[in-house]
Write a protein that holds these residues in place. Sequence first.
Motif, PDB file in Angstrom:
ATOM      1  N   VAL A 187       2.155   6.755  -6.725  1.00  0.00           N
ATOM      2  CA  VAL A 187       1.056   7.610  -7.210  1.00  0.00           C
ATOM      3  C   VAL A 187       1.343   9.067  -6.875  1.00  0.00           C
ATOM      4  O   VAL A 187       1.188   9.969  -7.696  1.00  0.00           O
ATOM      5  CB  VAL A 187      -0.295   7.161  -6.609  1.00  0.00           C
ATOM      6  CG1 VAL A 187      -1.375   8.210  -6.889  1.00  0.00           C
ATOM      7  CG2 VAL A 187      -0.701   5.813  -7.178  1.00  0.00           C
ATOM      8  N   ARG A 188       1.814   9.316  -5.650  1.00  0.00           N
ATOM      9  CA  ARG A 188       2.104  10.692  -5.245  1.00  0.00           C
ATOM     10  C   ARG A 188       3.403  11.207  -5.867  1.00  0.00           C
ATOM     11  O   ARG A 188       3.737  12.359  -5.702  1.00  0.00           O
ATOM     12  CB  ARG A 188       2.240  10.763  -3.709  1.00  0.00           C
ATOM     13  CG  ARG A 188       0.954  10.464  -2.967  1.00  0.00           C
ATOM     14  CD  ARG A 188       0.018  11.677  -2.991  1.00  0.00           C
ATOM     15  NE  ARG A 188      -1.225  11.409  -2.310  1.00  0.00           N
ATOM     16  CZ  ARG A 188      -1.393  11.566  -0.998  1.00  0.00           C
ATOM     17  NH1 ARG A 188      -0.416  12.003  -0.263  1.00  0.00           N
ATOM     18  NH2 ARG A 188      -2.568  11.308  -0.463  1.00  0.00           N
ATOM     19  N   GLY A 189       4.178  10.296  -6.486  1.00  0.00           N
ATOM     20  CA  GLY A 189       5.431  10.704  -7.097  1.00  0.00           C
ATOM     21  C   GLY A 189       6.509  11.075  -6.107  1.00  0.00           C
ATOM     22  O   GLY A 189       7.317  11.960  -6.328  1.00  0.00           O
ATOM     23  N   TRP A 190       6.536  10.389  -4.924  1.00  0.00           N
ATOM     24  CA  TRP A 190       7.593  10.667  -3.934  1.00  0.00           C
ATOM     25  C   TRP A 190       8.965  10.314  -4.496  1.00  0.00           C
ATOM     26  O   TRP A 190       9.961  10.914  -4.150  1.00  0.00           O
ATOM     27  CB  TRP A 190       7.342   9.869  -2.642  1.00  0.00           C
ATOM     28  CG  TRP A 190       6.143  10.363  -1.876  1.00  0.00           C
ATOM     29  CD1 TRP A 190       5.512  11.556  -2.062  1.00  0.00           C
ATOM     30  CD2 TRP A 190       5.458   9.682  -0.831  1.00  0.00           C
ATOM     31  NE1 TRP A 190       4.460  11.673  -1.197  1.00  0.00           N
ATOM     32  CE2 TRP A 190       4.399  10.535  -0.423  1.00  0.00           C
ATOM     33  CE3 TRP A 190       5.623   8.442  -0.190  1.00  0.00           C
ATOM     34  CZ2 TRP A 190       3.515  10.183   0.593  1.00  0.00           C
ATOM     35  CZ3 TRP A 190       4.748   8.111   0.817  1.00  0.00           C
ATOM     36  CH2 TRP A 190       3.692   8.970   1.212  1.00  0.00           C
ATOM     37  N   LEU A 191       9.011   9.280  -5.316  1.00  0.00           N
ATOM     38  CA  LEU A 191      10.277   8.885  -5.935  1.00  0.00           C
ATOM     39  C   LEU A 191      10.055   8.798  -7.437  1.00  0.00           C
ATOM     40  O   LEU A 191       8.970   8.439  -7.889  1.00  0.00           O
ATOM     41  CB  LEU A 191      10.733   7.520  -5.412  1.00  0.00           C
ATOM     42  CG  LEU A 191      11.354   7.467  -4.008  1.00  0.00           C
ATOM     43  CD1 LEU A 191      11.522   6.035  -3.551  1.00  0.00           C
ATOM     44  CD2 LEU A 191      12.684   8.208  -3.979  1.00  0.00           C
ATOM     45  N   ALA A 192      11.108   9.084  -8.207  1.00  0.00           N
ATOM     46  CA  ALA A 192      10.980   8.989  -9.666  1.00  0.00           C
ATOM     47  C   ALA A 192      10.687   7.551 -10.071  1.00  0.00           C
ATOM     48  O   ALA A 192      11.217   6.624  -9.458  1.00  0.00           O
ATOM     49  CB  ALA A 192      12.275   9.450 -10.317  1.00  0.00           C
ATOM     50  N   PRO A 193       9.859   7.327 -11.090  1.00  0.00           N
ATOM     51  CA  PRO A 193       9.527   5.964 -11.518  1.00  0.00           C
ATOM     52  C   PRO A 193      10.749   5.172 -11.968  1.00  0.00           C
ATOM     53  O   PRO A 193      10.751   3.937 -11.905  1.00  0.00           O
ATOM     54  CB  PRO A 193       8.542   6.164 -12.677  1.00  0.00           C
ATOM     55  CG  PRO A 193       8.477   7.623 -12.945  1.00  0.00           C
ATOM     56  CD  PRO A 193       9.087   8.356 -11.806  1.00  0.00           C
ATOM     57  N   SER A 200       6.031   1.582 -10.135  1.00  0.00           N
ATOM     58  CA  SER A 200       4.831   1.272  -9.350  1.00  0.00           C
ATOM     59  C   SER A 200       4.623  -0.247  -9.288  1.00  0.00           C
ATOM     60  O   SER A 200       5.103  -0.981 -10.154  1.00  0.00           O
ATOM     61  CB  SER A 200       3.610   1.918  -9.991  1.00  0.00           C
ATOM     62  OG  SER A 200       3.278   1.220 -11.165  1.00  0.00           O
ATOM     63  N   PRO A 201       3.890  -0.707  -8.267  1.00  0.00           N
ATOM     64  CA  PRO A 201       3.622  -2.143  -8.156  1.00  0.00           C
ATOM     65  C   PRO A 201       2.993  -2.706  -9.427  1.00  0.00           C
ATOM     66  O   PRO A 201       3.330  -3.818  -9.842  1.00  0.00           O
ATOM     67  CB  PRO A 201       2.645  -2.223  -6.986  1.00  0.00           C
ATOM     68  CG  PRO A 201       2.892  -1.014  -6.188  1.00  0.00           C
ATOM     69  CD  PRO A 201       3.334   0.052  -7.152  1.00  0.00           C
ATOM     70  N   THR A 217       0.834  -1.206   0.000  1.00  0.00           N
ATOM     71  CA  THR A 217       0.000   0.000   0.000  1.00  0.00           C
ATOM     72  C   THR A 217       0.867   1.253   0.000  1.00  0.00           C
ATOM     73  O   THR A 217       0.666   2.188  -0.795  1.00  0.00           O
ATOM     74  CB  THR A 217      -0.917   0.001   1.244  1.00  0.00           C
ATOM     75  OG1 THR A 217      -1.546  -1.273   1.336  1.00  0.00           O
ATOM     76  CG2 THR A 217      -1.961   1.098   1.137  1.00  0.00           C
ATOM     77  N   ILE A 218       1.843   1.285   0.906  1.00  0.00           N
ATOM     78  CA  ILE A 218       2.716   2.464   0.983  1.00  0.00           C
ATOM     79  C   ILE A 218       3.448   2.668  -0.339  1.00  0.00           C
ATOM     80  O   ILE A 218       3.556   3.787  -0.865  1.00  0.00           O
ATOM     81  CB  ILE A 218       3.727   2.315   2.142  1.00  0.00           C
ATOM     82  CG1 ILE A 218       2.970   2.308   3.476  1.00  0.00           C
ATOM     83  CG2 ILE A 218       4.760   3.421   2.114  1.00  0.00           C
ATOM     84  CD1 ILE A 218       3.824   1.962   4.673  1.00  0.00           C
TER      85      ILE A 218
END
Lengths: 275, 274
Positions: free
Chosen positions: B47-53, B58-59, B40-41
Amino acid sequence: MRATNLLDIRAVSKTYIVDDEPVEVLRNIHFTVAEEEFVTVIGESGCGKSTLLRLIVGLDIGYCGDILLDGTRIAAPGRDRGIVFQDHRLLPWLSVEQNVALGLDASDESPAAVKQAVAANLDLVKLADFGRAYPHQLSGGMAQRAAIARALVAKPRILLLDEPLGALDSQTRAYLQDELLRIHQRGKVTMVMVTHDIEEAVYLSDKIVVMEPRPGRVRGIVPVELPHPRNRAAADFIAVKERVLASLVNGPPLCFDAAPKSRPIVPDGRARRFG
Amino acid sequence: MTDRSLIARPVAHRVRWRTPSFDRISFYGLPLVLPLAVLTIWQVATVRGWLAPQILPSPSDVAVTFIDLFVSGDIVTGLAISLRRILVGFALGATGGLVLGVALGRSIRVEQYVGPSLRAIAQVPSLGWLPFLMLIFGLGETLNYVVIAKACFVPIALSTAAGIRNIPVRYIEVARVLRLRRRTMVLRVVLPGALPTIFSGVRIALGHAWIAMVVVEMLADTAGVGYMMTWGRTLFQIDIVIVGMVVIGIVGFAMDAGLRATERRLRQWTPDHV
Ligand SMILES: Nc1ncnc2c1ncn2[C@@H]1O[C@H](COP(=O)(O)OP(=O)(O)OP(=O)(O)O)[C@@H](O)[C@H]1O
Ligand SMILES: [Mg+2]
């Protein structure tokens, strides 16, 4: 006394070394066991009864004096002796059948013969239906009976029993006492049994060896000349009980048997320490 | 037989402690709480873009990559190669470890000669040997087998020896009184008595071996799950790396669970096998 002595315990002394200090556990033990005789050894806790059985079975050969079986000094465990330990010591990872079969491991019997002997001995101790059970599935009395079957399966000439009924309730105990007598009479086995219970000793044995502690010595030997089956309430039964009790509790050392008062002759002439 | 039913009774009784349904939920459900929370985290973070993809895909990206790699066969072939290595290396190392362990546990002489050296060797991580072994065996299949076998050998030898030495004296005395043959002594008394300790050693061994193998594949090989991860990293495809991590984790966990189940099966005699 009967004709031949199967077991001859002569001036046996045993000293353990604890923290570099010698601790004398047995001193000058002297008695004989005749063929097919039922002998009980009685005495307070710590007087060396288990130690004595360990010496007879051959687990410990560091002692002074001689333990002769048919005139030969015991030097190692052998097929002629079986033992039932104070705790039953069945191997928990083997079934009852497998435990009993271990008793014949050293023999050359064929697998079929082993199987048959195991079944016969489980039958003898009334565990025929429990061959496949594991020790933790047995009650204390059943486990002791399985241990007796394991000790008997190799047909030893002498069976050593270390308080086999010590931890049982009085009903099971009375029942197993009769079973022991039955096995003794039917199998013609010589038995040496350690017990704390005077009544049990008088009920079962032909001869009672009374020991005293620190160091363990024979205080007296009481013959029991009552016919089987014995009646625990009979006057002569109670009279023998009183005699054992008297020798156990206070009284001067009794001597009903031919225990030598002088130093016994040591056959090989080595210097040995006696009390 | 009527007596037979008595045998089963205590076992049936034990289950009544809690209702079965509650037990089942806590047994299968509780261990999943933590992974779901992480997932979840992770999802929220991407989704929030805390880290670059490029750093943290993403999962769902990882799931897609997983399916791609699975369909293309990359995972299956990589895993097959890795599992065969583990199997061969483990079989070699475990057999040797068991034999040496029995000798160490049964003979004071062998213990005096070999024991201290073995314990010293155990202090050097299996991967510490890698540069040295690479020089001797070169790159290739043999290197994998040797590293895995070595990782299994030492802990199994030591745990077998310890397990044997800790068998209660009273059982050894029974064996002496019954004058058991050497073979019976080992198979019926020594090994079963040492089994719990041996198995903890086997589990450690397999864990070490699995890790060692992945690292060897990452550093010095061109096949297997570990190599797949290196390959993903060189391509800057972190999703491949994450797929590799997940696969390694799951397979390692499954092997450990399998060993635990085997041990329970072998130890049915214990009163409290749950
Ligand atoms: N291995 C040993 N090392 C040192 N001392 C020992 C050893 N085994 C027994 N002893 C000592 O020998 C004495 C006799 O022990 P033993 O077990 O023979 O007594 P016991 O008569 O069988 O007692 P119980 O009726 O409680 O079973 C005890 O004082 C005990 O502390
Ligand atoms: Mg005792």
